[in-house]
Design a protein around this motif. Sequence first.
Motif, PDB file in Angstrom:
ATOM      1  N   SER A  28       0.834  -1.196   0.000  1.00 28.54           N
ATOM      2  CA  SER A  28       0.000   0.000   0.000  1.00 28.54           C
ATOM      3  C   SER A  28       0.876   1.256   0.000  1.00 28.54           C
ATOM      4  O   SER A  28       2.043   1.217   0.341  1.00 28.54           O
ATOM      5  N   THR A  29       0.283   2.356  -0.404  1.00 31.35           N
ATOM      6  CA  THR A  29       0.987   3.629  -0.478  1.00 31.35           C
ATOM      7  C   THR A  29       0.937   4.326   0.875  1.00 31.35           C
ATOM      8  O   THR A  29      -0.114   4.396   1.505  1.00 31.35           O
ATOM      9  N   SER A  30       2.068   4.863   1.298  1.00 32.34           N
ATOM     10  CA  SER A  30       2.111   5.598   2.563  1.00 32.34           C
ATOM     11  C   SER A  30       1.460   6.966   2.387  1.00 32.34           C
ATOM     12  O   SER A  30       1.702   7.650   1.402  1.00 32.34           O
ATOM     13  N   SER A  55      -4.970   2.505  -5.222  1.00 33.56           N
ATOM     14  CA  SER A  55      -4.812   1.231  -5.925  1.00 33.56           C
ATOM     15  C   SER A  55      -5.633   0.159  -5.211  1.00 33.56           C
ATOM     16  O   SER A  55      -6.105   0.349  -4.085  1.00 33.56           O
ATOM     17  N   ARG A  56      -5.754  -0.987  -5.834  1.00 31.78           N
ATOM     18  CA  ARG A  56      -6.459  -2.120  -5.235  1.00 31.78           C
ATOM     19  C   ARG A  56      -5.780  -2.497  -3.910  1.00 31.78           C
ATOM     20  O   ARG A  56      -6.437  -2.771  -2.920  1.00 31.78           O
ATOM     21  N   GLU A  57      -4.425  -2.481  -3.905  1.00 36.55           N
ATOM     22  CA  GLU A  57      -3.686  -2.810  -2.677  1.00 36.55           C
ATOM     23  C   GLU A  57      -3.951  -1.802  -1.572  1.00 36.55           C
ATOM     24  O   GLU A  57      -4.074  -2.156  -0.407  1.00 36.55           O
ATOM     25  N   SER A  63      -9.005  -1.087   4.220  1.00 42.06           N
ATOM     26  CA  SER A  63     -10.257  -1.688   4.674  1.00 42.06           C
ATOM     27  C   SER A  63     -10.101  -2.400   6.016  1.00 42.06           C
ATOM     28  O   SER A  63     -11.057  -2.486   6.785  1.00 42.06           O
ATOM     29  N   SER A  64      -8.917  -2.904   6.314  1.00 40.92           N
ATOM     30  CA  SER A  64      -8.748  -3.638   7.572  1.00 40.92           C
ATOM     31  C   SER A  64      -7.659  -3.071   8.473  1.00 40.92           C
ATOM     32  O   SER A  64      -7.374  -3.642   9.517  1.00 40.92           O
ATOM     33  N   ALA A  65      -7.058  -1.950   8.081  1.00 42.45           N
ATOM     34  CA  ALA A  65      -5.924  -1.416   8.839  1.00 42.45           C
ATOM     35  C   ALA A  65      -6.287  -1.111  10.294  1.00 42.45           C
ATOM     36  O   ALA A  65      -5.532  -1.450  11.205  1.00 42.45           O
ATOM     37  N   ARG A  66      -7.410  -0.502  10.538  1.00 42.70           N
ATOM     38  CA  ARG A  66      -7.785  -0.140  11.904  1.00 42.70           C
ATOM     39  C   ARG A  66      -7.892  -1.372  12.788  1.00 42.70           C
ATOM     40  O   ARG A  66      -7.327  -1.431  13.880  1.00 42.70           O
ATOM     41  N   ASP A  67      -8.612  -2.376  12.314  1.00 41.22           N
ATOM     42  CA  ASP A  67      -8.794  -3.587  13.111  1.00 41.22           C
ATOM     43  C   ASP A  67      -7.468  -4.307  13.344  1.00 41.22           C
ATOM     44  O   ASP A  67      -7.233  -4.856  14.423  1.00 41.22           O
TER      45      ASP A  67
END
Length: 127
Positions: A28-30, A55-57, A63-67
Amino acid sequence: MTGDRLDDPRRARLRERLELIRTRSQKSTSWRSVTHYFSGLINREGVVPVKARLSREDLRFLSSARDEVVAFADLGLRLLDLHQPRDAGGISSDPASPIRRCRACMWRWPCPTIRAVEESVDRPPGS
């Protein structure tokens, strides 16, 4: 690798999960470089209207970073609960600073687990 490590399905599942999270994060992009800019765009409602190309990545990561971050924080807290110092007993040359060992792994305090958690938590952002 020893046979014990190969035969432990819990360890294998955890390793697979951690590697997936790391891979997804690395792809993923920072957003670090644009956060300073975004903070100047906060409107009266307290939000920043953002138009971004993701991007898709990036979307999979976000979508799940917080959890996942919450789960890692919980893991760190559980490790801290498990690995605590205790008096190792015996005679010490400095009574004000007795020798201590970890309650969980019995290594000298601070144990390798606590040192690893400290290194990860104290690492400067972006390094």
